[in-house]
Design an enzyme around this catalytic site. Structure first.
Site, mmCIF file in Angstrom:
data_model
loop_
_atom_site.group_PDB
_atom_site.id
_atom_site.type_symbol
_atom_site.label_atom_id
_atom_site.label_comp_id
_atom_site.label_asym_id
_atom_site.label_seq_id
_atom_site.Cartn_x
_atom_site.Cartn_y
_atom_site.Cartn_z
ATOM 1 N N SER A 155 41.572 57.093 67.869
ATOM 2 C CA SER A 155 42.557 57.091 66.778
ATOM 3 C C SER A 155 43.996 57.065 67.289
ATOM 4 O O SER A 155 44.915 56.815 66.518
ATOM 5 C CB SER A 155 42.337 58.262 65.829
ATOM 6 O OG SER A 155 42.798 59.460 66.385
ATOM 7 N N THR A 184 36.195 60.513 68.668
ATOM 8 C CA THR A 184 35.290 61.303 69.519
ATOM 9 C C THR A 184 33.887 61.389 68.944
ATOM 10 O O THR A 184 32.905 61.382 69.684
ATOM 11 C CB THR A 184 35.862 62.732 69.691
ATOM 12 O OG1 THR A 184 37.064 62.620 70.435
ATOM 13 C CG2 THR A 184 34.903 63.647 70.416
ATOM 14 N N THR A 208 40.143 62.443 65.540
ATOM 15 C CA THR A 208 40.884 63.556 64.938
ATOM 16 C C THR A 208 42.388 63.492 65.224
ATOM 17 O O THR A 208 43.178 64.044 64.466
ATOM 18 C CB THR A 208 40.351 64.910 65.458
ATOM 19 O OG1 THR A 208 40.536 64.971 66.873
ATOM 20 C CG2 THR A 208 38.902 65.111 65.097
ATOM 21 N N ASP A 209 42.759 62.793 66.306
ATOM 22 C CA ASP A 209 44.159 62.894 66.753
ATOM 23 C C ASP A 209 45.165 62.381 65.720
ATOM 24 O O ASP A 209 46.252 62.937 65.592
ATOM 25 C CB ASP A 209 44.350 62.149 68.083
ATOM 26 C CG ASP A 209 43.601 62.845 69.221
ATOM 27 O OD1 ASP A 209 43.229 64.029 69.052
ATOM 28 O OD2 ASP A 209 43.379 62.209 70.261
#
Ligand code: ASP
Length: 334
Positions: A54, A12, A85-86
């Site tokens: 990710s 992101t 971040t995932d």
């Protein structure tokens, strides 16, 4: 001035809106242009190694990232990696194992909101990551929302909130307050300064994560056996339990371990340790030759199993690897 390498992988932080939703498009040099103050404080080189959401990051990308870090480590005081971040917690854990005896800071960061958005958290997260390098916090960590978390203790706990990561079962390594970056009480496993950092990037992807539900059908375990999985992480109930009435999972588990499949049992509870010696539903599981995951996060356990099976074919050696605390991912004293 510290020399820092910025490696970008997407996420992101680098995303722009496209026809099908957000996707990474902003290159590492552009990321830096949004935080010009960093260039005055650090000597920075930027490199784009991947450009992915990710959710698409897998074993091959972990190897790409680990090799990029290892190849450049000598030239820099630390490395900052931007990442979605995932799955950042999985990548951080995996890098912790792949880069053995890592003495320099390797800090992952990203953001919940793209860097080009006015409400972005990207700039402050990038600054926190660079400050972690400045502070010389060794090993793999995640810098997010003013916290520095040991990479193998991080879990993504929020989809939208800025406090997206928590340090689970271990204090943060450091936190940013009004008076600057304060080192926490989070323990850093000592590195041997005389020994080199080693890249050990062999992995086994035949690892399955099975979260039990009340009454999970034992045939699922048989199916995993037929599919020739070499490792299974079991997310069991509470302090450590699994059903053996009616849909008895124990015979299939025993068969799996007899055939050399390594099974690691963790808890579905996010916090605190599992203890399979507490209840009958736990001791019966241990009696099948299952490895206790203690207080490891699921992310740390899954990646450790993939990594361990990449190092050895001997189940006893896998057990020994799980009885080793490499970078603070497990508390062995409990
Ligand atoms: N889907 C994004 C990713 O993990 C989410 C993020 O970066 O926050 O790449």
């Amino acid at each position: 001035m510290k020399r820092v390498l910025l490696l970008s992988t997407g996420g992101t932080i680098a995303a722009r809106q496209g026809d099908m939703g957000l996707a990474p498009q902003v290159a590492s040099a552009s990321l830096l242009s949004y935080v010009p103050e960093l260039s005055g404080r650090f000597e920075i080189e930027a490199k784009d190694i991947l450009s992915m959401d990710s959710s698409n990051i897998q074993a091959e990308e972990w190897q790409t990232i680990a090799r990029a870090v290892y190849d450049q480590l000598d030239r820099f005081d630390g490395i900052v990696i931007t990442h979605g971040t995932d799955t950042m917690a999985y990548t951080a854990s995996m890098l912790s194992y792949m880069l053995q005896n890592l003495k320099k800071p390797v800090v992952l960061t990203g953001s919940q909101v793209p860097i080009e958005s006015i409400l972005t958290d990207a700039k402050s997260n990038l600054c926190t990551a660079f400050e972690a390098v400045e502070a010389g916090i060794p090993g793999v960590s995640i810098a997010f929302d003013h916290k520095i978390i040991n990479g193998c203790r991080a879990v993504k706990v929020r989809t939208m909130g800025f406090e997206a990561f928590e340090s689970v079962n271990a204090p943060c390594l450091a936190e940013v307050f009004a008076n600057g970056l304060q080192r926490g009480v989070g323990q850093i496993v000592p590195r041997d300064l005389q020994k080199p950092t080693l890249l050990k990037d062999n992995l086994c992807t035949d690892v399955f994560l099975l979260k039990l539900i009340p009454g999970t059908n034992p045939a699922v375990l048989k199916m995993l056996m037929d599919m020739r999985y070499r490792g299974i992480v079991l997310e069991t109930f509470g302090a450590g339990g699994m059903h053996f009435l009616r849909r008895n999972l124990l015979p299939e588990l025993q068969q799996l371990t007899d055939r050399g499949v390594s099974i690691v049992a963790c808890s579905q509870c996010l916090y605190e340790t599992s203890d399979f010696s507490l209840y009958e539903v736990g001791t019966r599981l241990l009696a099948c030759g299952v490895i206790a995951g203690r207080d490891m996060t699921t992310e740390a356990a899954v990646t450790k199993l993939m990594w361990a099976l990449g190092q050895t074919e001997d189940p006893e050696e896998v057990r020994r690897i799980f009885d080793t605390n490499f970078t603070g991912e497990i508390s062995l004293e409990q």
